[in-house]
Every structure is written in C-alpha cells, then in structure tokens.
Enzyme design. Sequence first.
Site, PDB file in Angstrom:
ATOM      1  N   HIS A 157       0.814  -1.229   0.000  1.00 20.42           N
ATOM      2  CA  HIS A 157       0.000   0.000   0.000  1.00 20.42           C
ATOM      3  C   HIS A 157       0.843   1.273   0.000  1.00 20.42           C
ATOM      4  O   HIS A 157       0.297   2.376  -0.101  1.00 20.42           O
ATOM      5  CB  HIS A 157      -1.000   0.002   1.165  1.00 20.42           C
ATOM      6  N   CYS A 200       1.462   5.435  12.472  1.00 20.54           N
ATOM      7  CA  CYS A 200       1.497   4.272  13.367  1.00 20.54           C
ATOM      8  C   CYS A 200       1.754   4.656  14.813  1.00 20.54           C
ATOM      9  O   CYS A 200       1.613   3.847  15.703  1.00 20.54           O
ATOM     10  CB  CYS A 200       2.554   3.279  12.914  1.00 20.54           C
TER      11      CYS A 200
END
Length: 374
Positions: free
Chosen positions: A203, A332
């Site tokens: 991705h 993240c």
Amino acid sequence: MLYLDNSATTPIHPEVKDAMLPYLLEEFGNPSSKYYTLAENAKYAVENSRKHIANLLGCDTDDIIFTSGSTESNNMILKGIAEYHGISENKHIITSRTEHPSVLEVCEYLHSKGFKISYLDVDQFGRIKLDELEELLQTVPTLLVSLIWGNNELGSLNPMDDIQKLCQKYKVFLHTDATQVVGKIEVSLNDLEGINFLSCSAHKFHGPKGVGVAVLRKDSLGLPIPITPLLHGGGQEKNYRSGTLAVHNIVGMGKAAEITLKNLKCNIEKLNSLENALKDILIKKFGNSIIFNNDTEQKIPGILNVQFVGINNEILVKKLAPYIAVSTGSACSSSKPSHVLQAIGLSLNEIRNTIRFSISSLLKQEDFKIFNDL
Ligand code: PMP
C-alpha cells in the site's frame, strides 16, 4: 482535497484495482487447491505477481514470501531469526533509534526473552553512523543487524550499500525495513549481497493494504537461511507463512510492482520536481516561520518534514484537514511525540510544531494551487 500523506498510505492505482477485481469475483479459487481451473488460475496469478515483485526488488522469485505487510514481515524475520539462530553466545541484535515500531517493539519483546539489543544513535538527519556500527560488530558477537533503509518521517536514507558490506565482512545477518523506499529509489538486491532479509508493504506504492512481502534470501552457498515461522499451519509459502493466500491482494501487489518498475526512473524525477515545487510554495508562503528538519541529499524523494515555528501541529493538521491531508508524523504512532524526531535531537516543542508532507507521483504540480487559497 489534496492528499499529502502518501507515506501513511497511497491511493490504489486504477490499473491495480482493475487487475484485482476478477480475483474478488469470478476467480475465487484457492491457489493451494489442485487440478481444476479456478485453483490453477489463482496459482498462476500468485506466481505471476511473485515474478513482478522480484523484478521490482531485483531478487530471485523464490526469495519472496507473501505476508500481510511490513509489520508482519518485520515480526516474522526478527522473531524467526532470533528463535532459530539465537544461541547463548550471540544473542545480540543491533538496530537504531529511528526504526518503525514494528521493529522497535519486536526488539523490546526479544529483549524480554533474553536478547541484548544495541540501539545505534543517528545524526541530525536520522542516519546511523557507520563507524559506530563497525565498532559494535567488532566488539560484540552479533546475530542480526536490522536497519531501516529510508525513514518514514524524515525520508533520510541509511547508507545501505556500506551497511551491507560491513555485515558481510563480519558475517552477520542483515535485515532492512524497505517499506518507504520501494518505488521511490532503485532497489536492486542482486547488487547488495549482504542484505539477507527485507520487508515491504504494497500500500506504500499504490497497491492494496493488507499485503506485503518478506524477502528471505539464500546464503552464499545458495541455501535458504532457516528461520522459525511466525504462523504455523497448512504450510503455504514453503512453510514460512501458513494461511490461505489473499490472491486478490497479491495480484494487486504484483500489478503495483509492475507499474512501479516500468515508471520508476520517471517517477523519481517527478517526485523530486514535485518536492521542489512544494518546498518553494512553503517558503514563499511561510518564509522564516518554517524550518525543514530533513536533509536535501540522500533522502527519499517526496517527503518533507517541516517545523512551523510556534504553531501546534495537531491544530494545524486539523485546520488543514478539509483542504489538505497531512500528518504530524507517522500514522502508526501519532499519539506519542515522535521517537524519530527525538532521536535527531529536536525538543518536545519543536516536535509539536512539526508536520510531514508526503507526495505521490500520481500528483500534478497544479494540485498545489490549493495552497494559494489558504
Ligand atoms: N515500516 C515502515 C517504515 C513503515 O512506514 C510502515 C507503515 N507505516 C511499516 C513498517 C508497517 O507497514 P504495515 O502497516 O503495512 O504493516
């Protein structure tokens, strides 16, 4: 809305979507089944993707193991090597302070299991210092070095060619998290014999989410380096990674790899010129009230890490959100102050003033006109 958070994830390329659709619909076979056409088609599609990904990474087709993405690949490789090869004399792993959490947290976990972890410091742009790596390799028996190739926040490239030579010299396994560099620099593993293991996610280069690869290369005698699997089960992926393969995702990753390789040179140029254009716009608009945290050399094209002096990044990102999507750093670990920016010596205030712009080669310079209306 202008999307400038391509280091977090990228939009799927239209041709990738078209390639995937049949495998979500009529071509639903399990590639591990046998003899009938649906299964054979699925198997062919998986192997075809494997070839395209190997071409993009410049490695052998049978070095590619499909996973759910870089988090899994990092876990699989670090834990797998530690468990298989970690004997009491060399339970030492070298990594750096600017790794992604999917390496740092695994190292913490391995530390709790008795491994000694050395964290290399970095320079002002987030690169490790080769002499410090060599000193450690000379003095402490080491099992594995795991170093990020290109940093997700600053874009800084580690000197991977020199790192792999050092690891070869000291006969130490080398893993690199290449998640951010694939599609943005040339990656040719066949010229970098010292890299034994690599992780990447589709991705980040216009493929689907939830698929990536662990590259497990052979040793100098051409034999596979054994690692203990993370997932045990039906024995798919030569027993390294059990579980029914996500054929649609794998096909998407293969297509994204094919397109990426075909356009690589041109896209690198495009990313560089888009980055320069964006930089000029920011300088014109904000002048002395911005500071670029990243280097201009030895970096992933298309990432700008910028301090807006005296402006809180959360407030800025929220204000921009209806027009421009950017982030305060890594998606993240966005709730904590960036460990990467701390490692390069920024103060908490400077970190709170910083946002990351990350560009995709699918953008056009005209797209930046939106900055004029701000
Ligand atoms: N490593 C790096 C450098 C990354 O940027 C990311 C994604 N942000 C990962 C690993 C993890 O990738 P994924 O979330 O696709 O598993």
